[in-house]
Motif scaffolding. Structure first.
Motif, mmCIF file in Angstrom:
data_model
loop_
_atom_site.group_PDB
_atom_site.id
_atom_site.type_symbol
_atom_site.label_atom_id
_atom_site.label_comp_id
_atom_site.label_asym_id
_atom_site.label_seq_id
_atom_site.Cartn_x
_atom_site.Cartn_y
_atom_site.Cartn_z
ATOM 1 N N LEU A 31 31.159 5.810 26.178
ATOM 2 C CA LEU A 31 31.604 7.161 25.838
ATOM 3 C C LEU A 31 31.167 7.521 24.426
ATOM 4 C CD1 LEU A 31 34.897 8.944 26.632
ATOM 5 C CD2 LEU A 31 34.160 8.811 24.238
ATOM 6 N N LYS A 32 30.590 8.697 24.302
ATOM 7 C CA LYS A 32 30.125 9.196 23.013
ATOM 8 C C LYS A 32 30.845 10.496 22.689
ATOM 9 C CE LYS A 32 25.919 10.606 20.553
ATOM 10 N NZ LYS A 32 24.443 10.803 20.657
ATOM 11 N N ILE A 33 31.413 10.584 21.488
ATOM 12 C CA ILE A 33 32.071 11.808 21.049
ATOM 13 C C ILE A 33 31.023 12.698 20.387
ATOM 14 C CG2 ILE A 33 33.858 12.790 19.571
ATOM 15 C CD1 ILE A 33 35.376 10.150 19.809
ATOM 16 N N LEU A 34 30.782 13.875 20.978
ATOM 17 C CA LEU A 34 29.780 14.796 20.465
ATOM 18 C C LEU A 34 30.373 15.731 19.412
ATOM 19 C CD1 LEU A 34 28.115 15.730 23.870
ATOM 20 C CD2 LEU A 34 27.463 13.915 22.277
ATOM 21 N N GLU A 35 31.585 16.193 19.648
ATOM 22 C CA GLU A 35 32.309 17.049 18.704
ATOM 23 C C GLU A 35 33.785 16.695 18.777
ATOM 24 O OE1 GLU A 35 31.686 21.164 19.471
ATOM 25 O OE2 GLU A 35 29.498 21.030 19.489
ATOM 26 N N GLU A 36 34.497 16.904 17.667
ATOM 27 C CA GLU A 36 35.918 16.571 17.656
ATOM 28 C C GLU A 36 36.603 17.321 16.519
ATOM 29 O OE1 GLU A 36 38.341 12.481 18.303
ATOM 30 O OE2 GLU A 36 36.999 12.509 16.577
ATOM 31 N N THR A 37 37.728 17.962 16.807
ATOM 32 C CA THR A 37 38.506 18.661 15.784
ATOM 33 C C THR A 37 39.989 18.469 16.054
ATOM 34 O OG1 THR A 37 38.577 20.748 17.025
ATOM 35 C CG2 THR A 37 36.736 20.455 15.480
ATOM 36 N N TYR A 38 40.781 18.498 15.005
ATOM 37 C CA TYR A 38 42.232 18.533 15.142
ATOM 38 C C TYR A 38 42.785 19.410 14.033
ATOM 39 C CZ TYR A 38 42.312 15.112 11.333
ATOM 40 O OH TYR A 38 42.139 14.489 10.127
ATOM 41 N N SER A 39 43.954 19.983 14.286
ATOM 42 C CA SER A 39 44.556 20.872 13.298
ATOM 43 C C SER A 39 46.057 20.938 13.515
ATOM 44 C CB SER A 39 43.960 22.283 13.402
ATOM 45 O OG SER A 39 44.268 22.866 14.654
ATOM 46 N N THR A 40 46.763 21.370 12.464
ATOM 47 C CA THR A 40 48.193 21.627 12.565
ATOM 48 C C THR A 40 48.469 23.006 11.988
ATOM 49 O OG1 THR A 40 48.684 20.680 10.389
ATOM 50 C CG2 THR A 40 48.751 19.174 12.292
ATOM 51 N N ASN A 41 49.461 23.660 12.545
ATOM 52 C CA ASN A 41 49.925 24.947 12.024
ATOM 53 C C ASN A 41 51.452 24.885 11.915
ATOM 54 O OD1 ASN A 41 50.193 27.576 11.222
ATOM 55 N ND2 ASN A 41 49.801 28.468 13.240
ATOM 56 N N PRO A 42 51.995 24.824 10.674
ATOM 57 C CA PRO A 42 51.309 25.039 9.397
ATOM 58 C C PRO A 42 50.409 23.866 9.017
ATOM 59 C CG PRO A 42 53.569 24.379 9.022
ATOM 60 C CD PRO A 42 53.442 24.588 10.500
ATOM 61 N N LEU A 43 49.498 24.132 8.110
ATOM 62 C CA LEU A 43 48.548 23.130 7.655
ATOM 63 C C LEU A 43 49.256 22.059 6.828
ATOM 64 C CD1 LEU A 43 45.514 22.375 7.526
ATOM 65 C CD2 LEU A 43 45.410 23.676 5.387
ATOM 66 N N VAL A 44 49.056 20.789 7.197
ATOM 67 C CA VAL A 44 49.638 19.669 6.452
ATOM 68 C C VAL A 44 48.561 18.605 6.277
ATOM 69 C CG1 VAL A 44 51.990 20.066 7.284
ATOM 70 C CG2 VAL A 44 50.460 18.538 8.556
ATOM 71 N N GLU A 45 48.789 17.691 5.358
ATOM 72 C CA GLU A 45 47.859 16.581 5.165
ATOM 73 C C GLU A 45 48.059 15.559 6.272
ATOM 74 O OE1 GLU A 45 46.649 13.238 1.788
ATOM 75 O OE2 GLU A 45 48.089 14.823 1.319
ATOM 76 N N VAL A 46 46.966 15.177 6.921
ATOM 77 C CA VAL A 46 47.023 14.271 8.064
ATOM 78 C C VAL A 46 46.292 12.970 7.728
ATOM 79 C CG1 VAL A 46 46.415 13.925 10.492
ATOM 80 C CG2 VAL A 46 47.110 16.204 9.686
ATOM 81 N N GLU A 47 46.956 11.852 7.971
ATOM 82 C CA GLU A 47 46.359 10.530 7.784
ATOM 83 C C GLU A 47 45.849 10.022 9.125
ATOM 84 O OE1 GLU A 47 47.737 5.908 6.858
ATOM 85 O OE2 GLU A 47 49.211 7.540 6.901
ATOM 86 N N GLN A 48 44.623 9.513 9.153
ATOM 87 C CA GLN A 48 44.074 8.895 10.345
ATOM 88 C C GLN A 48 44.044 7.379 10.172
ATOM 89 O OE1 GLN A 48 40.661 10.836 12.416
ATOM 90 N NE2 GLN A 48 40.370 11.879 10.459
ATOM 91 N N TYR A 49 44.415 6.649 11.211
ATOM 92 C CA TYR A 49 44.288 5.195 11.165
ATOM 93 C C TYR A 49 44.013 4.645 12.556
ATOM 94 C CZ TYR A 49 49.194 4.898 12.764
ATOM 95 O OH TYR A 49 50.362 5.006 13.471
ATOM 96 N N THR A 50 43.475 3.438 12.599
ATOM 97 C CA THR A 50 43.073 2.793 13.848
ATOM 98 C C THR A 50 43.698 1.413 13.932
ATOM 99 O OG1 THR A 50 40.950 3.956 13.797
ATOM 100 C CG2 THR A 50 41.098 2.022 15.222
ATOM 101 N N THR A 51 44.197 1.057 15.117
ATOM 102 C CA THR A 51 44.783 -0.263 15.318
ATOM 103 C C THR A 51 43.730 -1.217 15.879
ATOM 104 O OG1 THR A 51 45.527 0.319 17.548
ATOM 105 C CG2 THR A 51 47.073 0.672 15.721
ATOM 106 N N LEU A 52 43.885 -2.491 15.570
ATOM 107 C CA LEU A 52 42.992 -3.524 16.078
ATOM 108 C C LEU A 52 43.795 -4.537 16.886
ATOM 109 C CD1 LEU A 52 40.826 -4.136 12.877
ATOM 110 C CD2 LEU A 52 40.187 -2.839 14.915
ATOM 111 N N PRO A 53 43.209 -5.140 17.937
ATOM 112 C CA PRO A 53 41.805 -5.002 18.362
ATOM 113 C C PRO A 53 41.561 -3.830 19.308
ATOM 114 C CG PRO A 53 42.891 -6.649 19.715
ATOM 115 C CD PRO A 53 43.926 -6.181 18.725
ATOM 116 N N GLU A 54 42.625 -3.072 19.679
ATOM 117 C CA GLU A 54 42.474 -2.052 20.704
ATOM 118 C C GLU A 54 41.631 -0.866 20.253
ATOM 119 O OE1 GLU A 54 45.385 -3.132 19.578
ATOM 120 O OE2 GLU A 54 46.187 -4.359 21.220
ATOM 121 N N ARG A 55 41.620 -0.585 18.939
ATOM 122 C CA ARG A 55 40.904 0.554 18.359
ATOM 123 C C ARG A 55 41.534 1.893 18.739
ATOM 124 N NH1 ARG A 55 34.731 0.040 19.729
ATOM 125 N NH2 ARG A 55 35.613 -0.341 21.796
#
Length: 279
Positions: A31-55
């Motif tokens: 699987l290849k991600i060609l485009e990706e967006t996320y947003s919140t309303n109201p706008l807030v600071e969002v932290e992204q993180y990934t778990t291992l080994p599942e990713r």
């Protein structure tokens, strides 16, 4: 095949709260991600993180009281790989990779240790391999009624085997428990599902056979070639799509999965397949 997919989650927040979302597509070799967006309303600071080994991919953010809308969308390309089911055997425990061994054990919603007798009675004499996992899916499809509202967040594989009713999450939990009871590693998969009616987050499962994971879905509610993974784990407790810590109530959830038509070509609908799909 290409898909445009996503979700919109609306909440009423009555106390300062922290949200953790697991709604992003899980990329892999197929699987290849060609485009990706996320947003919140109201706008807030969002932290992204990934778990291992599942990713598995998570979004974490805090919000103050008020109305909240979380949106995610992506366009992905799937290159499904198929293997011949007749050639896929079960892997001896001694040959399993260390990170697969955990998926042999009972878990919160998949009490495989309590279903050994039933699993052995129904499937113990079958030829080990892909066909035996298929037989598990067939048994669940034929013996468990898909009934909306028949289960809740506390329903486990034992409950489903007893009550003989459930939804996609319950079908996956029971299949995973049967597999583990037969010493076949299995894991829960949350997914977007093309052509699922009504649109919703979907649950299916992977079984580890030979030297890789293979995708299964005992519900038969959506084409297997139209399943796009979000997260994997021991059971649904590891793959929640949204959790809030504070006071917040979900008002509305919208899910969409559309196949993207190539220029000058009509998009071919995904189909059910008897070939083994590699995860």
């Amino acid at each position: 095949m290409r898909f445009r997919l996503g979700c919109e989650l609306s909440y009423s927040v009555t106390q300062s709260s922290t949200f953790i979302l697991n709604v992003q597509v899980l990329p892999n070799d197929n699987l290849k991600i060609l485009e990706e967006t996320y947003s919140t309303n109201p706008l807030v600071e969002v932290e992204q993180y990934t778990t291992l080994p599942e990713r598995n991919r998570y979004l974490r953010f805090g919000v103050e009281p008020g109305e909240l809308v979380c949106s995610y969308s992506a366009e992905v390309e799937i290159l499904n790989r198929f293997d011949d089911p007749a050639r896929i055997r079960e892997a001896p425990i001694r040959e399993l990779p260390p990170d697969v061994l955990a998926y042999l054990n009972p878990s919160r919603y998949c009490q495989s240790d309590m279903l050994v007798r039933l699993a052995q009675h129904e499937f113990g004499n079958l030829e080990p391999g892909y066909s035996r996992v298929t037989a598990i899916c067939n048994w669940i499809y034929e013996n468990i009624e898909y009934l909306r509202g028949s289960s809740d967040a506390h329903t486990s594989a034992i409950n489903t085997a007893t009550e003989r009713a459930g939804v996609c999450r319950d079908f996956a939990h029971l299949a995973i428990a049967f597999c583990r009871a037969l010493q076949i590693p299995a894991r829960f998969v949350s997914a977007y599902a093309y052509n699922l009616d009504p649109p919703d987050f979907h649950a299916c499962f992977d079984a580890y056979l030979g030297n890789r994971w293979y995708l299964f879905d005992a519900t038969r509610l959506a084409p297997q070639t139209g399943l796009i993974r979000i997260g994997v784990g021991r059971d649904a407790a590891d793959t929640f799509f949204a959790s809030s810590f504070g006071q917040a109530q979900m008002k509305e959830m919208k899910i969409f999965v559309d196949q993207v038509q190539s220029a000058g070509l009509e998009a071919a609908p995904p189909e059910f397949t008897v070939e083994a799909i590699v995860s």
